[in-house]
Design a protein around this motif. Sequence first.
Motif, PDB file in Angstrom:
ATOM      1  N   GLY A 103       1.608   7.898  -6.447  1.00  8.92           N
ATOM      2  CA  GLY A 103       0.602   8.924  -6.677  1.00  8.92           C
ATOM      3  C   GLY A 103      -0.723   8.370  -7.177  1.00  8.92           C
ATOM      4  N   PHE A 104      -0.816   7.034  -7.343  1.00  7.42           N
ATOM      5  CA  PHE A 104      -2.054   6.411  -7.803  1.00  7.42           C
ATOM      6  C   PHE A 104      -2.858   5.901  -6.615  1.00  7.42           C
ATOM      7  N   PHE A 153      -4.857  -2.773  -6.562  1.00  8.29           N
ATOM      8  CA  PHE A 153      -5.550  -1.873  -5.645  1.00  8.29           C
ATOM      9  C   PHE A 153      -6.670  -1.141  -6.386  1.00  8.29           C
ATOM     10  N   HIS A 154      -7.735  -0.836  -5.657  1.00  7.44           N
ATOM     11  CA  HIS A 154      -8.825  -0.013  -6.197  1.00  7.44           C
ATOM     12  C   HIS A 154      -9.179   1.029  -5.158  1.00  7.44           C
ATOM     13  N   LEU A 155      -9.031   2.287  -5.539  1.00  8.85           N
ATOM     14  CA  LEU A 155      -9.315   3.423  -4.659  1.00  8.85           C
ATOM     15  C   LEU A 155      -8.546   3.327  -3.344  1.00  8.85           C
ATOM     16  N   GLY A 156      -7.293   2.920  -3.446  1.00  7.78           N
ATOM     17  CA  GLY A 156      -6.404   2.897  -2.295  1.00  7.78           C
ATOM     18  C   GLY A 156      -6.489   1.656  -1.434  1.00  7.78           C
ATOM     19  N   ARG A 157      -7.375   0.733  -1.767  1.00 11.08           N
ATOM     20  CA  ARG A 157      -7.522  -0.475  -0.967  1.00 11.08           C
ATOM     21  C   ARG A 157      -7.164  -1.718  -1.783  1.00 11.08           C
ATOM     22  N   PRO A 158      -6.497  -2.709  -1.163  1.00  3.54           N
ATOM     23  CA  PRO A 158      -6.168  -3.930  -1.907  1.00  3.54           C
ATOM     24  C   PRO A 158      -7.421  -4.698  -2.287  1.00  3.54           C
ATOM     25  N   ILE A 159      -7.425  -5.244  -3.485  1.00  2.30           N
ATOM     26  CA  ILE A 159      -8.543  -6.081  -3.939  1.00  2.30           C
ATOM     27  C   ILE A 159      -8.316  -7.485  -3.392  1.00  2.30           C
ATOM     28  N   GLU A 185       0.834  -1.202   0.000  1.00  5.42           N
ATOM     29  CA  GLU A 185       0.000   0.000   0.000  1.00  5.42           C
ATOM     30  C   GLU A 185       0.870   1.254   0.000  1.00  5.42           C
ATOM     31  N   MET A 186       1.984   1.215   0.720  1.00  6.63           N
ATOM     32  CA  MET A 186       2.884   2.356   0.749  1.00  6.63           C
ATOM     33  C   MET A 186       3.518   2.606  -0.627  1.00  6.63           C
ATOM     34  N   SER A 187       3.850   1.541  -1.335  1.00  9.94           N
ATOM     35  CA  SER A 187       4.403   1.684  -2.688  1.00  9.94           C
ATOM     36  C   SER A 187       3.383   2.320  -3.622  1.00  9.94           C
ATOM     37  N   LEU A 188       2.115   1.965  -3.450  1.00  8.09           N
ATOM     38  CA  LEU A 188       1.054   2.572  -4.260  1.00  8.09           C
ATOM     39  C   LEU A 188       0.993   4.071  -4.017  1.00  8.09           C
ATOM     40  N   TYR A 189       1.016   4.497  -2.751  1.00  9.18           N
ATOM     41  CA  TYR A 189       0.940   5.921  -2.429  1.00  9.18           C
ATOM     42  C   TYR A 189       2.156   6.675  -2.948  1.00  9.18           C
ATOM     43  N   ALA A 190       3.319   6.025  -2.951  1.00  7.47           N
ATOM     44  CA  ALA A 190       4.521   6.690  -3.462  1.00  7.47           C
ATOM     45  C   ALA A 190       4.393   7.005  -4.940  1.00  7.47           C
ATOM     46  N   LEU A 232      -1.841  -1.610 -10.093  1.00  3.59           N
ATOM     47  CA  LEU A 232      -1.244  -2.872  -9.650  1.00  3.59           C
ATOM     48  C   LEU A 232       0.214  -2.638  -9.299  1.00  3.59           C
ATOM     49  N   VAL A 233       0.595  -3.031  -8.095  1.00  8.90           N
ATOM     50  CA  VAL A 233       1.971  -2.871  -7.621  1.00  8.90           C
ATOM     51  C   VAL A 233       2.699  -4.194  -7.755  1.00  8.90           C
TER      52      VAL A 233
END
Length: 385
Positions: free
Chosen positions: A141-142, A160-166, A134-139, A146-147
């Motif tokens: 900017g999305f 991830f969808h809207l900041g939450r893991p699927i 989740e931290m990699s996703l925020y880094a 998919l990380v």
Amino acid sequence: MTEKTVVIDHGSGYMKSGFCGWNEPQLVVPSIVNYRPCRENPGPSSARRHLGLGIDILHPDTFSYPIQRGRVLNWEGVEHIWSFVLKKHRVEHEDTPVLVTEAPLRDPMYRKKTLEIMFELLDVPALLLADQMEMSLYASGFLTGLVIDSGCGLTRVQPFHLGRPIRHTGKTLEFAGQDLSDYLFKSLFKEDSKVNKLFQLQTVDTIKMRKCYVPQNLVEALDYRQNLPSGYDDNNSYLLPDGTSVELTPMQRLAPEMFFSPQVFDQERPSVSQVVLDSIKACDAELQPQLLSNVIACGGNTLYPGFTRRLFTELATPYPSCPNAAVYSNSKRNFSVWLGASVVAHLSTYKSEWMTRKEFLEGPREPCALFPLETFIWGRGVAIE
């Protein structure tokens, strides 16, 4: 939470730490400890031996990795590294909250042990445990994407969808940088000499960073390298610590190909691109084009020249109807987890997720409707998949 928050990203290979708000961690150390013999115990037993950080040159065979494949095997070693890190940062700020990242495959007992070390032994005033993917996703900017994170011990994929893991779409491969190092070690040094093992490990790490790359086509790359005249490519040779010059074979130079063609290296596992595609296909059909358009590559292995380009090629080929396929990366993607955590430490939306030392000492909170009793661990709701 505060500008003085210490962010710790402790991986299998390296520990990254620093104050939030910076563009990169201020401290990066190998996740290695050693047990030096002492007068009271000169033998192999760990009892009453001196615990140190890193590799002791005088006793090069006493080191170990306290975290392997994302799992903590030596909590004493982990505590020693965290203690060293906080001591360094507390020179500047004595009483500072701490954010620690944790692997997605977290064990509730790991969380409990982390809280005990931080609050009872290291006297941390407040703590936040944050998901690494989740931290990699925020880094990046999305919020939707998919990380793919490939580090020392694990290669992980999570949509991830809207900041939450699927849920139930994440994939984990117990294959990463240490397997690449093992391959190069065995092919370069036929005989494992314990006396020179430390220098051999340094040689392997240097070759990985300076000589290896991912080809866009393995067959064409092999044909090209094998047909070069002897001594034509100066970059193909490497000087060993003892002064001996070795000529690297084509497969040694192309070793990161094992991420994309594991069968060539006699490995029975899917390629990283296939794992990404399988993860996308496990998501709802309407989300798949957006996920394919926002693939975020991070972790040290994605730094190999040609890695992200090859990944894009293999992801775009099965989806010709999706012209917007894209793989995003940046020059600091080996620090993506830490950078994302540095951002989260400032977010007011995470304020309720922090636990103070006072709350820890008072005991667990009451479960709520959002987090049922069976998933409520030590005062925090934890969705265990």
